[in-house]
Design a protein around this motif. Sequence first.
Motif, short mmCIF file in Angstrom:
data_model
loop_
_atom_site.label_atom_id
_atom_site.label_comp_id
_atom_site.label_asym_id
_atom_site.label_seq_id
_atom_site.Cartn_x
_atom_site.Cartn_y
_atom_site.Cartn_z
N ALA A 123 114.35 -25.90 7.47
CA ALA A 123 113.51 -26.39 8.57
C ALA A 123 113.78 -25.55 9.81
CB ALA A 123 113.78 -27.86 8.83
N ASP A 124 113.27 -24.34 9.79
CA ASP A 124 113.56 -23.33 10.80
C ASP A 124 112.28 -23.02 11.58
OD1 ASP A 124 114.13 -21.06 12.27
OD2 ASP A 124 115.12 -20.00 10.63
N LEU A 125 112.26 -23.38 12.84
CA LEU A 125 111.06 -23.18 13.66
C LEU A 125 110.68 -21.71 13.81
CD1 LEU A 125 111.89 -25.81 16.42
CD2 LEU A 125 109.95 -25.92 14.85
N THR A 126 111.66 -20.82 13.70
CA THR A 126 111.37 -19.39 13.87
C THR A 126 110.59 -18.83 12.68
OG1 THR A 126 113.49 -18.70 12.89
CG2 THR A 126 113.43 -19.09 15.26
N ARG A 127 110.44 -19.60 11.63
CA ARG A 127 109.61 -19.18 10.50
C ARG A 127 108.12 -19.32 10.82
NH1 ARG A 127 111.89 -22.23 5.20
NH2 ARG A 127 110.37 -20.84 4.20
N LEU A 128 107.81 -20.08 11.87
CA LEU A 128 106.43 -20.32 12.26
C LEU A 128 105.99 -19.29 13.30
CD1 LEU A 128 106.56 -24.21 12.66
CD2 LEU A 128 105.91 -22.89 10.64
N PRO A 129 104.72 -18.89 13.29
CA PRO A 129 104.22 -17.90 14.26
C PRO A 129 103.89 -18.54 15.61
CG PRO A 129 102.46 -18.53 12.77
CD PRO A 129 103.68 -19.27 12.30
N ILE A 130 104.94 -18.95 16.32
CA ILE A 130 104.76 -19.64 17.60
C ILE A 130 104.84 -18.61 18.73
CG2 ILE A 130 105.59 -21.48 19.11
CD1 ILE A 130 106.89 -22.74 16.62
N PRO A 131 103.80 -18.42 19.51
CA PRO A 131 103.79 -17.34 20.51
C PRO A 131 104.43 -17.72 21.84
CG PRO A 131 101.63 -18.39 20.42
CD PRO A 131 102.48 -19.08 19.38
N VAL A 132 104.89 -16.69 22.53
CA VAL A 132 105.21 -16.79 23.96
C VAL A 132 103.95 -16.38 24.70
CG1 VAL A 132 106.67 -16.00 25.85
CG2 VAL A 132 107.64 -16.25 23.55
N HIS A 133 103.41 -17.26 25.52
CA HIS A 133 102.09 -17.03 26.09
C HIS A 133 102.12 -16.18 27.35
CE1 HIS A 133 101.45 -20.49 23.44
NE2 HIS A 133 100.17 -20.21 23.47
N PRO A 174 108.81 -19.72 23.58
CA PRO A 174 107.61 -19.99 22.79
C PRO A 174 107.16 -21.44 22.97
CG PRO A 174 109.34 -18.97 21.45
CD PRO A 174 109.97 -19.38 22.73
N PHE A 175 105.85 -21.65 22.98
CA PHE A 175 105.29 -22.99 23.12
C PHE A 175 104.26 -23.24 22.03
CE2 PHE A 175 106.97 -22.86 27.41
CZ PHE A 175 107.19 -24.19 27.73
N ILE A 176 104.31 -24.44 21.45
CA ILE A 176 103.20 -24.95 20.64
C ILE A 176 102.29 -25.69 21.61
CG2 ILE A 176 102.54 -26.48 18.75
CD1 ILE A 176 105.38 -26.16 17.65
N LEU A 201 103.50 -16.40 8.01
CA LEU A 201 102.33 -17.24 8.16
C LEU A 201 101.35 -16.63 9.16
CD1 LEU A 201 104.12 -20.70 8.35
CD2 LEU A 201 103.03 -19.67 6.36
N PRO A 202 100.05 -16.81 8.94
CA PRO A 202 99.05 -16.32 9.90
C PRO A 202 98.93 -17.26 11.09
CG PRO A 202 97.95 -17.40 8.09
CD PRO A 202 99.43 -17.42 7.75
N LEU A 203 98.19 -16.81 12.09
CA LEU A 203 97.97 -17.60 13.31
C LEU A 203 96.52 -17.49 13.70
CD1 LEU A 203 99.11 -19.11 15.88
CD2 LEU A 203 99.39 -16.83 16.89
#
Length: 231
Positions: free
Chosen positions: A138-148, A155-157, A80-82
């Motif tokens: 339902a795997d959160l690691t499939r989403l492009p969630i960054p470590v800021h 990683p944080f949303i 997925l893009p971000l």
Amino acid sequence: MSTSPENKTAKLLENLKEGQKNFKDLRSFAQQVIDHLPGTIKQVNHTVNPRFGCTALADKFARKNEYPALFFPRIRGSRLPLIFNLMSTYERLALALDTNPLYMVTTYGNRLAKGVTPIEVTSEEAPVKEIIWQGKDADLTRLPIPVHNADDAGPFITGGVGITRDLETGELNAGLYRHQVFDKQELGVWFIATHHGAYIHRAYEEQNKPLPIAIAIGPVSYTHLTLPTKA
């Protein structure tokens, strides 16, 4: 005959009342920024590491006093893009209200006072229901969630809208909260003690009940303006 998700979405938008003609989802608002504020969305075509890569580029621009939105079509580990920093300037915040920074506060106040009657849709019509992951999918690691940042615990949303329901009144509450990814199927949320989300959470805890929560990512563009407003 079944209706495609695209047709369902088109039908929903067509059915919006006159007072909601400026409805904008994430995609339509990004396109509005491209059309009206050209050059303020930068596309990064190479693959970016979600661990510090996104924020490092944003910081590079910030050091030059530039705050473009950043679009990453390729995030390592996700299909997925971000999009990053879409609401990081007054100009883009004002554009969400179809105005400019000079009139943004007045426009916001007028719209808040006037209000718009919401339109309820069924689950079958809602675009948010077009793709559903359940169980192991339902795997959160499939989403492009960054470590800021280097000192972040993971990683944080940071732009997710946490939606909860008051245990006593049944009223919905929506707020901007930081949601930390712990593992593939576990998130933590930080409720500031004096905010509505914390009050609702405590009420559930006192009755030893789990708190149902939905996290909306990429809602209508002006949502982030309204969330800090306590009603």
